[in-house]
Scaffold this motif. Structure first.
Motif, PDB file in Angstrom:
ATOM      1  N   ASN A   1      36.061   6.484  24.431  1.00 54.21           N
ATOM      2  CA  ASN A   1      37.032   7.392  25.139  1.00 54.21           C
ATOM      3  C   ASN A   1      36.687   7.692  26.444  1.00 54.21           C
ATOM      4  OD1 ASN A   1      37.671  10.759  25.583  1.00 54.21           O
ATOM      5  ND2 ASN A   1      39.091   9.836  24.023  1.00 54.21           N
ATOM      6  N   THR A   2      35.653   8.091  26.937  1.00 56.43           N
ATOM      7  CA  THR A   2      35.317   8.092  28.365  1.00 56.43           C
ATOM      8  C   THR A   2      35.475   7.056  29.054  1.00 56.43           C
ATOM      9  OG1 THR A   2      33.782   9.180  29.638  1.00 56.43           O
ATOM     10  CG2 THR A   2      32.822   7.568  28.192  1.00 56.43           C
TER      11      THR A   2
ATOM     12  N   GLU B   1      34.404  14.346  34.616  1.00 59.02           N
ATOM     13  CA  GLU B   1      34.699  13.518  33.410  1.00 59.02           C
ATOM     14  C   GLU B   1      33.290  13.778  32.755  1.00 59.02           C
ATOM     15  OE1 GLU B   1      35.649  11.415  30.277  1.00 59.02           O
ATOM     16  OE2 GLU B   1      37.023  12.452  31.620  1.00 59.02           O
ATOM     17  N   VAL B   2      32.356  13.523  33.272  1.00 58.43           N
ATOM     18  CA  VAL B   2      30.893  13.576  32.525  1.00 58.43           C
ATOM     19  C   VAL B   2      30.666  15.058  31.789  1.00 58.43           C
ATOM     20  CG1 VAL B   2      28.319  13.545  32.709  1.00 58.43           C
ATOM     21  CG2 VAL B   2      29.774  11.729  33.971  1.00 58.43           C
ATOM     22  N   VAL B   3      31.201  16.113  32.488  1.00 60.71           N
ATOM     23  CA  VAL B   3      30.951  17.549  32.123  1.00 60.71           C
ATOM     24  C   VAL B   3      31.941  17.599  30.964  1.00 60.71           C
ATOM     25  CG1 VAL B   3      31.402  19.933  32.453  1.00 60.71           C
ATOM     26  CG2 VAL B   3      30.405  18.548  34.028  1.00 60.71           C
ATOM     27  N   PHE B   4      33.217  17.024  31.001  1.00 62.02           N
ATOM     28  CA  PHE B   4      34.158  16.981  29.969  1.00 62.02           C
ATOM     29  C   PHE B   4      33.667  16.266  28.593  1.00 62.02           C
ATOM     30  CE2 PHE B   4      37.653  17.519  33.324  1.00 62.02           C
ATOM     31  CZ  PHE B   4      37.619  19.032  33.162  1.00 62.02           C
TER      32      PHE B   4
ATOM     33  N   ALA C   1      24.440  25.893  30.588  1.00 64.22           N
ATOM     34  CA  ALA C   1      23.066  25.594  31.128  1.00 64.22           C
ATOM     35  C   ALA C   1      23.195  24.061  31.351  1.00 64.22           C
ATOM     36  CB  ALA C   1      21.994  25.924  30.334  1.00 64.22           C
ATOM     37  N   VAL C   2      23.487  23.278  30.428  1.00 67.86           N
ATOM     38  CA  VAL C   2      23.500  21.779  30.584  1.00 67.86           C
ATOM     39  C   VAL C   2      24.575  21.185  31.483  1.00 67.86           C
ATOM     40  CG1 VAL C   2      23.735  19.603  29.229  1.00 67.86           C
ATOM     41  CG2 VAL C   2      22.841  21.565  28.319  1.00 67.86           C
ATOM     42  N   SER C   3      25.767  21.830  31.620  1.00 68.47           N
ATOM     43  CA  SER C   3      26.631  21.560  32.574  1.00 68.47           C
ATOM     44  C   SER C   3      26.235  22.017  34.175  1.00 68.47           C
ATOM     45  CB  SER C   3      28.022  22.328  32.359  1.00 68.47           C
ATOM     46  OG  SER C   3      28.566  22.094  31.226  1.00 68.47           O
ATOM     47  N   LEU C   4      25.455  23.026  34.091  1.00 67.87           N
ATOM     48  CA  LEU C   4      24.892  23.396  35.374  1.00 67.87           C
ATOM     49  C   LEU C   4      23.988  22.029  35.839  1.00 67.87           C
ATOM     50  CD1 LEU C   4      24.748  25.154  37.652  1.00 67.87           C
ATOM     51  CD2 LEU C   4      22.756  26.530  36.541  1.00 67.87           C
TER      52      LEU C   4
END
Length: 244
Positions: A105-106, A159-162, A210-213
């Motif tokens: 998908n990514t 895209e990585v955060v999504f 937190a992980v997104s940050l």
């Protein structure tokens, strides 16, 4: 306060599953995305059509359905779920199917990002490299790739955060085995016991934030490294006119 700290500790093992799904998908998905982006821009019509078809298929269908389709495909091949040490066992395991579907998908979404960056590479630089006598590989390594990755990196970071956020639906589409629950399933199971929506889902959201940050911070460092040749812009200063 103690209740909140206990809740954070209880959700910590679940966060590892979300991090695993994302970490296992990003490297291979990145490589495939670059290959499909180059394939879409290839002068070979067959390679270009195949790449475009793949990108359209995975961007045009919901990720939730893709999980169901791959799991159903594995079941249709008569792969047994209850053989954890055999080949037929791990092919149906969520820890295997989850990263596979996320990679495919990514790769499609990221390929479109890289293809747009590939089209935005200044044509004058490639023509100058060709006039200098560089081979096609040297042109790609010295001109096309550096420009493409710089242009695509901010959008690829999103895209990585999504992708990390998309890991929340893995165990909604696939069966939970041996109490392997991610953040969202853990929040749902704890909510069904005491119906405390705010506490459980807020803690799950805090882990995602937190992980997104951390992702934004690390990818920001990479972007600074990619743009190190650019002059640093001075910071804006605000002051009343009478001070100037």
């Amino acid at each position: 306060m103690d209740i909140f700290l206990n809740e954070l500790a209880a959700f910590a093992p679940a966060a590892l599953f979300n991090i695993y799904f994302a970490a296992a998908s990003i490297p291979i998905g990145f490589v495939l995305a670059v290959l499909f982006a180059l394939g879409k821009g290839s002068p070979n019509p067959w390679i270009s059509r195949l790449s475009r078809g793949y990108i359209y298929a995975f961007r045009g269908s919901p990720l939730f359905i893709q999980f169901f389709m791959f799991y159903s495909l594995a079941l249709s091949l008569n792969i047994s779920l209850w053989k954890p040490w055999g080949v037929s066992g791990w092919m149906l395991h969520p820890l295997f199917i989850g990263p596979v579907v996320l990679i495919l998908n990514t790769a499609a979404y990221s390929a479109e990002i890289f293809y747009g960056a590939l089209r935005a590479v200044p044509r004058g630089e490639t023509e100058a490299a060709r006039a200098y006598g560089m081979s096609r590989w040297q042109q790609f390594r010295s001109v096309t790739w550096p420009n493409m990755i710089r242009l695509a990196w901010p959008a690829y970071t999103n895209e990585v955060v999504f992708l990390f956020h998309a890991t929340a639906i893995v165990y909604f589409a696939l069966p939970v085995i041996d109490n392997q629950m991610d953040l969202l399933v853990t929040a749902k199971s704890r909510f069904e016991k005491d119906y405390n929506t705010f506490l459980h889902f807020s803690v799950a959201a805090l882990y995602f934030l937190a992980v997104s940050l951390v992702v934004f911070f690390l990818f920001g460092l990479v972007y600074k490294r990619l743009m190190r040749h650019m002059p640093v812009q001075p910071r804006m200063r605000f002051a009343p006119k009478w001070i100037r």
